[in-house]
Design a protein around this motif. Structure first.
Motif, PDB file in Angstrom:
ATOM      1  N   SER A   8      10.213   7.557  -5.467  1.00  0.00           N
ATOM      2  CA  SER A   8       9.696   7.697  -4.112  1.00  0.00           C
ATOM      3  C   SER A   8      10.166   9.038  -3.562  1.00  0.00           C
ATOM      4  O   SER A   8      11.233   9.536  -3.915  1.00  0.00           O
ATOM      5  CB  SER A   8      10.166   6.557  -3.214  1.00  0.00           C
ATOM      6  OG  SER A   8      11.584   6.500  -3.200  1.00  0.00           O
ATOM      7  N   LYS A   9       9.346   9.623  -2.705  1.00  0.00           N
ATOM      8  CA  LYS A   9       9.631  10.932  -2.140  1.00  0.00           C
ATOM      9  C   LYS A   9       9.874  10.831  -0.643  1.00  0.00           C
ATOM     10  O   LYS A   9       9.311   9.956   0.032  1.00  0.00           O
ATOM     11  CB  LYS A   9       8.471  11.895  -2.395  1.00  0.00           C
ATOM     12  CG  LYS A   9       8.196  12.152  -3.876  1.00  0.00           C
ATOM     13  CD  LYS A   9       9.346  12.909  -4.519  1.00  0.00           C
ATOM     14  CE  LYS A   9       9.044  13.231  -5.989  1.00  0.00           C
ATOM     15  NZ  LYS A   9      10.161  13.953  -6.644  1.00  0.00           N
ATOM     16  N   SER A  58       0.847  -1.196   0.000  1.00  0.00           N
ATOM     17  CA  SER A  58       0.000   0.000   0.000  1.00  0.00           C
ATOM     18  C   SER A  58       0.876   1.237   0.000  1.00  0.00           C
ATOM     19  O   SER A  58       1.778   1.363   0.837  1.00  0.00           O
ATOM     20  CB  SER A  58      -0.924   0.017   1.232  1.00  0.00           C
ATOM     21  OG  SER A  58      -1.752  -1.129   1.258  1.00  0.00           O
ATOM     22  N   ARG A  59       0.565   2.154  -0.935  1.00  0.00           N
ATOM     23  CA  ARG A  59       1.269   3.433  -0.981  1.00  0.00           C
ATOM     24  C   ARG A  59       0.389   4.445  -1.706  1.00  0.00           C
ATOM     25  O   ARG A  59      -0.224   4.138  -2.728  1.00  0.00           O
ATOM     26  CB  ARG A  59       2.627   3.305  -1.660  1.00  0.00           C
ATOM     27  CG  ARG A  59       2.590   2.744  -3.053  1.00  0.00           C
ATOM     28  CD  ARG A  59       3.950   2.502  -3.642  1.00  0.00           C
ATOM     29  NE  ARG A  59       4.752   3.715  -3.760  1.00  0.00           N
ATOM     30  CZ  ARG A  59       5.889   3.779  -4.454  1.00  0.00           C
ATOM     31  NH1 ARG A  59       6.334   2.681  -5.085  1.00  0.00           N
ATOM     32  NH2 ARG A  59       6.557   4.908  -4.520  1.00  0.00           N
ATOM     33  N   GLU A  60       0.302   5.642  -1.118  1.00  0.00           N
ATOM     34  CA  GLU A  60      -0.483   6.733  -1.701  1.00  0.00           C
ATOM     35  C   GLU A  60      -1.916   6.298  -2.009  1.00  0.00           C
ATOM     36  O   GLU A  60      -2.444   6.499  -3.106  1.00  0.00           O
ATOM     37  CB  GLU A  60       0.189   7.252  -2.976  1.00  0.00           C
ATOM     38  CG  GLU A  60       1.556   7.849  -2.738  1.00  0.00           C
ATOM     39  CD  GLU A  60       2.202   8.350  -4.015  1.00  0.00           C
ATOM     40  OE1 GLU A  60       1.693   8.005  -5.112  1.00  0.00           O
ATOM     41  OE2 GLU A  60       3.205   9.077  -3.909  1.00  0.00           O
ATOM     42  N   ASP A  61      -2.559   5.667  -1.023  1.00  0.00           N
ATOM     43  CA  ASP A  61      -3.963   5.244  -1.128  1.00  0.00           C
ATOM     44  C   ASP A  61      -4.204   4.204  -2.208  1.00  0.00           C
ATOM     45  O   ASP A  61      -5.352   3.999  -2.647  1.00  0.00           O
ATOM     46  CB  ASP A  61      -4.885   6.451  -1.381  1.00  0.00           C
ATOM     47  CG  ASP A  61      -4.804   7.471  -0.271  1.00  0.00           C
ATOM     48  OD1 ASP A  61      -4.624   7.055   0.897  1.00  0.00           O
ATOM     49  OD2 ASP A  61      -4.876   8.678  -0.557  1.00  0.00           O
ATOM     50  N   LYS A  62      -3.136   3.556  -2.671  1.00  0.00           N
ATOM     51  CA  LYS A  62      -3.273   2.482  -3.654  1.00  0.00           C
ATOM     52  C   LYS A  62      -2.696   1.199  -3.056  1.00  0.00           C
ATOM     53  O   LYS A  62      -1.649   1.228  -2.419  1.00  0.00           O
ATOM     54  CB  LYS A  62      -2.534   2.827  -4.946  1.00  0.00           C
ATOM     55  CG  LYS A  62      -3.133   4.020  -5.679  1.00  0.00           C
ATOM     56  CD  LYS A  62      -2.354   4.294  -6.961  1.00  0.00           C
ATOM     57  CE  LYS A  62      -2.937   5.532  -7.677  1.00  0.00           C
ATOM     58  NZ  LYS A  62      -2.187   5.824  -8.930  1.00  0.00           N
ATOM     59  N   GLU A 103       7.245   9.748   2.212  1.00  0.00           N
ATOM     60  CA  GLU A 103       6.223   8.842   1.699  1.00  0.00           C
ATOM     61  C   GLU A 103       6.150   7.590   2.569  1.00  0.00           C
ATOM     62  O   GLU A 103       7.164   7.072   3.021  1.00  0.00           O
ATOM     63  CB  GLU A 103       6.537   8.459   0.253  1.00  0.00           C
ATOM     64  CG  GLU A 103       5.527   7.515  -0.370  1.00  0.00           C
ATOM     65  CD  GLU A 103       5.883   7.124  -1.789  1.00  0.00           C
ATOM     66  OE1 GLU A 103       5.224   6.215  -2.333  1.00  0.00           O
ATOM     67  OE2 GLU A 103       6.833   7.710  -2.348  1.00  0.00           O
TER      68      GLU A 103
END
Length: 567
Positions: A71-72, A52-56, A75
């Motif tokens: 990637s930032k 899971s990352r950025e609501d995905k 994050e």
């Protein structure tokens, strides 16, 4: 000439061939690709992850195949999976770098790392995380990463499952080749430092030896740090990570200084420029890192480019310089036929080639190291093999260079022996005795001796018997005056002996032994009869203490005795 050429060729190729044989044995029997069993009690948890990352959220992902991409900093990436713990000692082991780690089991936080670094906006060092799951049974496992720097990695590191001690044991089993190479380099560094200290105490210290020791120390620590061995055996993550980068950044400096100490006259200005650059940029990088302007890991590409430029600019000139130096030495009368510097140059070239191969393997083929699935590209580090090869060549260089100097000194001593020794008797000649007189200090005694009846023997029995008479007397003189600092033949029938720091009766005792030896010789020889006139003087008997005056006094006493013999 043909035989000498063949010997020289043999010296150039035999040891490299032996080294290559050593590496074949090392690779064959030391590599985990050949020797690590695939049947074990640990496993790599690579399948069935949710990311899971950025609501995905992506389901049923193979962790080793997943590409993180851009990637930032800040994050949040969470990976989740249902795992089964066999016992209360079941553990996870995985590496993190430039990220914080928070491990949740069934929604409960059981482990964290790196939050304090992130909150202080610091560099988040590398860490091998070992997390004990605690309770047996099925559990929902989540690992939450917070990115500490942009584009921290392209892939997730493998996550291993097993008991803590089995995980650590398997890790060291997999890394044993690197462990051996690192230990060799560190031990070699310590031995070289110790040898340098000893040689310095006797005023024979070598700059190449101390620089080689420092370079070997850098290489040894870097091998341990790069292979995460320092992460496992120590708890100072920040110190170990910073030292890993600093040792890597200092390697070009140590290598260029080592090469400069060998060939300062080859591409002198270029070598000095690169040495200055290699001194300046680690200082600048450290300053930028500790002021949190740019973290230390960001400079790897810059150092890589500089290293390639240095190789392209310096290596051809150094190769040409070594070749020209060998040609010059071959016509030197002292040349012993040992090509020591060739081995160091071969080691340098192999180190460069193996390093480029490892960089290609790492950044182009992007091989992901999984200790439960060893393969030839991931289990062998060619840069480490290059480091080991180079330092062995450095040992061969220093060993053969020492032999080179000893051979030159032996040849010089032989030539000096021809110049300073009397050809007939082997005693020192007049020139050598004059040199020796100039070094006399303190108390000493001089004995002047004159062989009697030499002219009579030459005229009566011939010069061959006269030569035998001189040689026989010289042998007896050396036996009787065995404690003398120097014994010389200064003329046809004239001899000299000098005692430094003499006892009061040393001259009398030596002369008595000589007279007894001559009496014994005369009883056994039917042709010639040995006798001598002598006189001696001690330096304290002469007010000036000058060797000329001491010799004059001894000589006068000898001539007085000679007159008595002839009278």
């Amino acid at each position: 000439m043909e035989k000498k050429r063949q010997i020289r060729i043999t010296k150039i190729f035999v040891l490299p061939l032996l080294l290559m044989l050593f590496f074949i044995v090392l690779v064959t029997f030391g590599s985990t690709w050949f020797t690590t069993s695939s049947v074990n009690n640990i496993s790599c948890l690579d399948d069935g992850w949710s990311i899971s990352r950025e609501d995905k959220t992506v389901e049923n992902v193979n962790l080793l195949d997943y590409k993180i991409g851009n990637s930032k900093k800040g994050e949040v990436i969470t990976i989740s999976k249902t795992v089964f713990a066999n016992s209360g000692e079941s553990s996870l082991m995985f590496k993190s770098f430039l990220t914080t780690v928070a491990v949740y089991m069934d929604g409960e936080l059981i482990y964290t790392y790196g939050l304090d670094y992130l909150n202080n906006n610091d560099f988040i060092p590398k860490k091998y995380n070992i997390v004990t799951l605690g309770r047996p049974g099925y559990h929902d496992l989540s690992i939450k990463y917070v990115v500490g720097d942009d584009n921290f990695s392209e892939k997730f590191p493998p996550i291993y499952y097993g008991s803590k001690y089995e995980l650590i044991g398997y890790f060291f089993n997999y890394k044993r080749t690197s462990f051996f190479i690192g230990a060799f380099l560190l031990i070699y560094s310590c031995l070289s430092f110790s040898l340098w200290i000893y040689l310095s105490l006797i005023n024979k210290g070598s700059s190449q030896l101390i620089i080689g020791a420092f370079f070997s120390l850098l290489l040894g620590y870097y091998v341990y740090a790069y292979n995460d061995i320092t992460c496992i055996i120590g708890n100072h993550a920040m110190l170990f990570s910073v030292l890993e980068y600093m040792t890597f950044y200092l390697m070009p400096l140590a290598l260029t200084i080592l090469l400069y100490s060998l060939h300062a006259n080859v591409a002198n200005h270029r070598q000095k420029i690169f040495i200055i650059i290699n001194i300046v940029y680690p200082i600048v990088f450290m300053d930028m890192h500790f002021t949190n302007y740019v973290h230390i890991h960001r400079f790897l590409p810059i150092v890589g480019v500089l290293a390639v430029l240095e190789v392209l600019c310096l290596l051809p000139a150094l190769v040409h310089g070594v070749i020209m130096k060998q040609k010059e030495r071959m016509i030197d009368e002292y040349y012993p036929g040992v090509d020591a510097e060739v081995y160091l140059l071969i080691g340098c070239i192999v180190l460069m080639v193996f390093s480029l191969f490892e960089i290609t393997n790492l950044y182009i083929f992007k091989v992901n190291e999984v200790i439960t699935k060893p393969d030839i590209l991931s289990s062998l580090n060619f840069m480490e093999l290059g480091m080991l090869f180079f330092m062995m060549c450095h040992f061969i260089y220093y060993f053969m260079n020492s032999i080179d100097h000893m051979s030159e000194n032996r040849i010089k001593a032989q030539l000096e022996g021809l110049a300073y020794k009397d050809a007939l008797t082997g005693l020192m000649n007049r020139a050598r005795c004059s040199q020796y007189y100039a070094t006399l200090t303190g108390d000493y005694a001089m004995v002047s001796l004159d062989l009697d009846k030499l002219k009579y023997v030459n005229d009566t029995f011939g010069h061959l018997e006269g030569d035998r008479m001189i040689k026989s007397f010289s042998e007896l003189l050396m036996q009787s005056f065995d404690g003398a600092s120097i014994i010389g033949r200064t003329g046809g029938d004239e001899f000299i002996a000098v005692f430094e720091n003499p006892t009061a009766d040393v001259c009398d005792k030596s002369i008595r032994r000589l007279e007894a030896a001559m009496d014994k010789f005369n009883k056994e020889d039917d042709i010639i009869s040995l006798s001598a006139s002598y006189g001696y003087a001690y330096s304290y008997e002469v007010k000036s203490k000058k060797h000329q005056d001491v010799f004059y006094l001894a000589d006068q006493r000898m001539y007085k005795m000679k007159e008595e013999h002839h009278g």
